[in-house]
Structures are given as structure tokens and as C-alpha cells.
Design an enzyme around this catalytic site. Sequence first.
Site, PDB file in Angstrom:
ATOM      1  N   CYS A 114       9.250 -55.741  -0.206  1.00 56.79           N
ATOM      2  CA  CYS A 114       8.002 -55.002  -0.081  1.00 56.79           C
ATOM      3  C   CYS A 114       8.012 -54.027  -1.243  1.00 56.79           C
ATOM      4  O   CYS A 114       8.773 -53.065  -1.244  1.00 56.79           O
ATOM      5  CB  CYS A 114       7.886 -54.249   1.240  1.00 56.79           C
ATOM      6  SG  CYS A 114       6.378 -53.243   1.273  1.00 56.79           S
ATOM      7  N   CYS A 117       6.719 -50.301  -0.118  1.00 53.43           N
ATOM      8  CA  CYS A 117       7.518 -49.461   0.770  1.00 53.43           C
ATOM      9  C   CYS A 117       8.659 -50.303   1.322  1.00 53.43           C
ATOM     10  O   CYS A 117       9.552 -50.675   0.574  1.00 53.43           O
ATOM     11  CB  CYS A 117       6.667 -48.798   1.855  1.00 53.43           C
ATOM     12  SG  CYS A 117       5.503 -49.892   2.678  1.00 53.43           S
ATOM     13  N   SER A 118       8.643 -50.624   2.583  1.00 48.80           N
ATOM     14  CA  SER A 118       9.799 -51.321   3.136  1.00 48.80           C
ATOM     15  C   SER A 118       9.407 -52.235   4.289  1.00 48.80           C
ATOM     16  O   SER A 118      10.157 -52.386   5.237  1.00 48.80           O
ATOM     17  CB  SER A 118      10.841 -50.304   3.596  1.00 48.80           C
ATOM     18  OG  SER A 118      10.229 -49.373   4.479  1.00 48.80           O
ATOM     19  N   CYS A 119       8.218 -52.839   4.222  1.00 47.03           N
ATOM     20  CA  CYS A 119       7.790 -53.758   5.272  1.00 47.03           C
ATOM     21  C   CYS A 119       8.836 -54.870   5.434  1.00 47.03           C
ATOM     22  O   CYS A 119       9.334 -55.405   4.448  1.00 47.03           O
ATOM     23  CB  CYS A 119       6.447 -54.375   4.925  1.00 47.03           C
ATOM     24  SG  CYS A 119       5.146 -53.142   4.753  1.00 47.03           S
TER      25      CYS A 119
HETATM   26 FE    FE Z   1       5.810 -52.073   2.929  1.00 44.80          FE
END
Ligand code: FE
Length: 206
Positions: A114, A117-119
Site C-alpha cells: 500500500c 499507508c498500510s492497507c
Molecule cells: Fe493504505
Amino acid sequence: MSDHNHHKDHTHGHTHDPVEDGAALRVRALEELVIAKGLVDPAALDSVVEYYERETGPRNGASVVAKAWVDPEFKAWLLKDGTAAIHSMGFKGYQGEHMRVVENTADVHNVIVCTLCSCYPWPVLGLPPAWYKGPAYRSRVVREPRAVLAEFGLTLSQDMKVQVWDSTAEIRFMVLPRRPENTEGLSEAELADMVTRDGMIGTAVV
Ligand code: FE
């Protein structure tokens, strides 16, 4: 709400920081509850955190992979409608509402990221590792995937196409690794034991 808001980054390279992981998880869980209920109930928050820390994890994804390896019909369904196929095994919830599974083949290697961000597909992989959330991985894996994978110890031949899948506000990806050679005699459970988290992110092969 999308979780593509920019988070404050606390980079620790490739080290693992369980305190940071827990804090990030609480923020995510809070978002979910605030959205769903318009308030925060501490008991409910604890149960959400506990669910994602204890009840889900890469073993869920591993069981999906093993089933796909032994059941061609399930595999076809998984690749066509990952959300429904994964839900059919009971793995559903936040960050798993819209799943797409991408298959590694002799010609194509897939890796997920991602960039914003950090999906991450929580219901099948649990919590993301710290490096997955770090800006180094997020920016570099798109620009120079082979170099990043080599740092993970995965050197791909130049013939192998590398496909990087960037999570969107909606879709979470999971890699279906190639089944290892000489595993014809293994049971589904034994196959699942071979599947690693990083194999389903695409930073390793099984
Ligand atoms: Fe994300």
C-alpha cells in the site's frame, strides 16, 4: 472512511516493533467503531483488538492457499471472486471486505503493497509487519521491486515478470503462491503449514 489518510510515520527500518503495531491497531479499530457506532465503547474496542491479534493471522490465509492448491474449482473461484471464496471459509471483516487474489505462475511473480499507508488484508494475514508500513518498502517496491525482493532474499530471474499490486481505498490483495514441487503426497493441512505470511505478501516464495 478510507484509511488513505497520511499517517505520521515512525520508521524503524525492518525491525519489528510490537508496541507500534499495537498502537496502530488501536487507531484502526477506533476508526471502525467510531464510524460504525458514532462512539467508542472501551470493552468493544478491546474485543476488536483481541480479535485481530489472536483470532486472525497468516494461518487463515495459509488455509485458503492450501485449499486452492488441492481444489481446482475453489482456486478458480478464489481468483475470480476472492472476496466470496475467502468469506466462504469464514474469513471476513475489516480490511477484508473486497479481496483480490493474484496468482504466482512460472512467468509472473506478484507482490503487494500500500503505497499511501498500510492497507493489508487483515482477515487472511492478520496484522501487517512493521516493514510493510514503512516508507522504504512502500516507495521502493514500486520503483525497484527486484532490488527490494532481493533484500528479502528473493532473487527472481530476469525472465520472471514482477507485478506490484498497490492497495486502494477499497481493495486488499493477497498473493496465491506457487505450490512447491514434490508435494503431491501432502495433505491440505500439511500444505498449509508450508505457506508463510511473506509468501502471501510476495516478498518470499513458498
Ligand atoms: Fe493504505
